[in-house]
Design a protein around this motif. Structure first.
Motif: not given
Ligand code: H2U
Ligand code: ZN
Length: 341
Positions: A334-338, A259-269
């Motif tokens: 895109t999300l993978r690359s973040l 959860l932390q990982l995916i939500l941090q990726k979201y913030d990076r987008l």
């Protein structure tokens, strides 16, 4: 016509087996998903404690109740609940004017005592505490109510009324429309294939890999094949777990990690605290059979191209069926690359 022979650069429709609904994909409208715009909106510095906040520890809420000086996730009954437990049972049977009374309860969960943090800012140990509260609340409410909906609306764009990190829990006697559709679809799939729909779906997705965003020992995050929202994801356990109440200790920790990982990726987008509605679906309670279910979380973020450019589900989407431009595979890439934080 087989999907394999279909040109995914051409307009096509995809079927959502979970809801039984179709989606129009029009990749030709954007040759590239990434249109370059990147607004680095500086995070506005907010205090750890906000005297005016209804959800901060020790503060008075809108109806006069006072929050305790909590340190762990704190749950209270919503002061403005959409569902009430004691509504008298009643039904109006009429093919045109059909209605029934609704019973349930609504709770608010403050994720952290710190006003200025969001879920992905929290350490894994704190996120794991939230998962444990989701489990405990679901177990308790599931004894009485058929459906327990855990969700978070994050960001003003998604209608969140307060920046303090919080989510909601609504429990209802009735099975709501969306999970009812998912229940029926998963049941039909089970009857036909003798295996749960999402268990088979995840197996196939892990082989394909093209829509996989991130995985760990017990969990995987995908942009589903049928994603409506630009950066929609589905989070699935690798074990056949039907409800959030069935997670073991390891799965609780690895869930907090992913959860932390995916939500941090979201913030990076788009370099902002990423808005979304996220929530859990698992087998309903007070039912005989639930093996056709696989627990999962959906996240539906509204943003399309930048911190300010939102996807609108209007026009054709409201009158015909949902439509998207860049493909779920491109969103996953895109999300993978973040990086995460
Ligand atoms: P949202 O930000 O997602 O709307 O959730 C906040 C909920 O908190 C909302 O449902 C409740 C609102 O009813 N609330 C209280 O119960 N007491 C308060 O003092 C403020 C807000
Ligand atoms: Zn606060």
């Amino acid at each position: 016509m087989k999907v394999a022979s279909l040109d995914r650069n051409q307009p096509h429709r995809r079927f959502n087996p979970l809801t039984g609904e179709w989606l129009l994909v029009s990749p030709q409208r954007t040759a590239r998903p990434w249109q370059g715009e990147q607004e680095i909106s500086s995070r506005i510095e907010r205090p750890e404690y906000e005297p005016e906040c209804y959800l901060c520890p020790g503060n008075e809420r809108a109806n006069g109740a006072q929050n305790p000086n909590y340190h762990n996730p704190y749950v209270f009954t919503n002061d403005f609940s959409a569902l009430l437990p004691d509504t008298p049972p009643a039904i109006e049977e009429d093919d045109l004017f059909r209605a029934e009374s609704a019973q349930g309860t609504c709770r608010v969960i403050c994720f952290s005592s710190k006003h200025n943090l969001t879920l992905p800012d929290l350490p894994v140990s704190e996120i794991a505490k939230i998962v444990s509260v989701w489990m405990a609340e679901t177990a308790e409410l599931g004894q009485q109510y058929r459906w327990v909906q855990i969700f978070e609306n994050k960001g003003a764009m998604m209608g969140s009324s307060n920046a303090h990190p919080h989510g909601q829990i609504w429990a209802s006697r009735a099975l709501p429309t969306v999970p009812a559709k998912e229940d029926g679809q998963q049941q039909n799939y089970m009857e036909k294939h003798k295996r749960p729909l999402l268990v088979e779906y995840l197996e196939r997705e892990l082989q394909f890999g093209e829509r996989l965003v991130v995985e760990n020992d017990h969990w995987a995050v995908l942009v589903p094949f049928w994603a409506n929202w630009p950066f929609e994801i589905i989070l699935l356990p690798k074990r056949h777990i039907t409800r959030i109440t069935d997670l073991n200790a390891d799965e609780t920790i690895t869930l907090a990690q992913i959860l932390q990982l995916i939500l941090q990726k979201y913030d990076r987008l788009f370099n902002i605290p990423f808005p979304y509605t996220m929530g859990w679906h698992g087998a309903p309670f007070l039912v005989e059979h639930c093996d056709h279910w696989l627990l999962h979380a959906h996240a539906y973020p509204p943003l399309l191209r930048s911190a300010a450019v939102k996807k609108f589900m209007v026009g054709y989407e409201m009158l015909g069926e949902p439509q998207r431009d860049f493909t779920p595979e491109q969103a996953a890439e895109t999300l993978r690359s973040l990086t995460s934080k």
